[in-house]
Design an enzyme around this catalytic site. Sequence first.
Site, PDB file in Angstrom:
ATOM      1  CG  ASP A   1      -4.016   7.000   2.212  1.00 21.62           C
ATOM      2  OD1 ASP A   1      -3.011   7.677   2.511  1.00 21.62           O
ATOM      3  OD2 ASP A   1      -4.007   5.764   2.112  1.00 21.62           O
TER       4      ASP A   1
ATOM      5  CG  HIS B   1      -1.683   1.194   1.528  1.00 16.37           C
ATOM      6  ND1 HIS B   1      -3.049   1.239   1.453  1.00 16.37           N
ATOM      7  CD2 HIS B   1      -1.296   2.441   1.900  1.00 16.37           C
ATOM      8  CE1 HIS B   1      -3.476   2.456   1.759  1.00 16.37           C
ATOM      9  NE2 HIS B   1      -2.429   3.213   2.042  1.00 16.37           N
ATOM     10  CD  GLU B   2       2.138   3.640   3.730  1.00 14.78           C
ATOM     11  OE1 GLU B   2       2.499   4.698   3.181  1.00 14.78           O
ATOM     12  OE2 GLU B   2       1.097   3.539   4.404  1.00 14.78           O
TER      13      GLU B   2
ATOM     14  CG  HIS C   1       0.535   6.188  -0.573  1.00 17.51           C
ATOM     15  ND1 HIS C   1      -0.602   6.784  -1.049  1.00 17.51           N
ATOM     16  CD2 HIS C   1       0.157   5.536   0.565  1.00 17.51           C
ATOM     17  CE1 HIS C   1      -1.613   6.500  -0.237  1.00 17.51           C
ATOM     18  NE2 HIS C   1      -1.184   5.739   0.748  1.00 17.51           N
TER      19      HIS C   1
HETATM   20 ZN    ZN Z   1      -2.182   5.192   2.458  1.00 20.53          ZN
END
Ligand code: ZN
Length: 391
Positions: free
Chosen positions: A176, A79-80, A83
Amino acid sequence: MRSFRIGSLFGIPIKLDLTFLLVLPLFAYLIGSQIEEVAGLLNDGLTAGIDIGAISGGLMPWILGLTAAVGLFIGVILHELGHSLTAQRFGFPIDSITLWLFGGIAAFSEMPENWRQELTIAVAGPIVSVLLGVGSYALFSVIPASLSGARFVFGYLAILNVALAIFNMLPAFPMDGGRVLRALLARNQPYARATQQAASIGKLFAIVMGLFGLFSLNIILIGVAFFVFIAASSEAQQVTMKAAFQDITVSDIMTPVSELHTVDPKATIAELIQRMFTERHTGYPVVENEAVEGERLVGLVTLSDAREVAPVEREAYTVEDVMTTELETITPKSDAMTAIERMQKNDIGRLLVVEDGDLVGLISRTDVMTALDIVQQSGAVAFSGRPRTAD
Ligand SMILES: [Zn+2]
């Protein structure tokens, strides 16, 4: 600091914070201890057909709990990474990805102020989580019913990753969803004002989350709420300052040397304290007056330096004995924001402003805060004659 590096992905160092080592066994334990309920829910909701008897005996719940917890944290790293890789594509460097108490953090050295870029970077993480949920579900569906443990882990990961995406999309800045909100707010107003609004909504969410956590005795939720509140406040403050101090240099807000009170290195501590008392200053540049060379900066002395000398000895010691000679200096042309960041980083109250070896002024936290007040109350200010638009 309290984290150590476990490897790197796409050139980005992946780190584990020590607090993460508490969370991993806790999650493994929580999943393991609720294995029968969760498997029952998977059987009902996803018609998983898991043989609960086969996964609830002996060490099985703990092994599966640990596997699911590790799987969840791999999901958090990805997930990171979603980004981070998106940010990198826009040219923003990523220092590291760290797993800690409340999940993952991608450390940006600089944030995009372009709303489209921020929006894209913010949604990239939850999109990865949804894709991981879909992928886990696909694996879950092709695993034969005889492998109840594997079906449990992937069925559970499918739900956890989607839940992670939904939770992160709450408009609680700086989560987020909150960043998406700020990006949308920044479409038609200044970035700093959009940040203020998003941070206020974030803090409100944090309070609601905290109360919810309190009533349901959910310590993790209380912790997340606390973290969101603090992070929203500090990021909003930082952005406000940065916007307020755009185009403002150290020389615009420093106390110039002509107005500066200085002290002689030979002055006694008693004299120094008396001057601090009457002039209400807590720090002085120490300047030596030499007949030939004129004034020469030799150090900086503060109230806390003076306090180190016991009252009875204050006539015997001089400024020179207690002053700091390793001086943090800054040039008058530096940005005001650089001065603030330097003071915050070194945890000091003032910087000496030096040009070509000569002391030209002093900038203190008080100077900065006064200037910030003026800028905020008057809107756009033209320091040193430079007109600013209200951007
Ligand atoms: Zn996030």
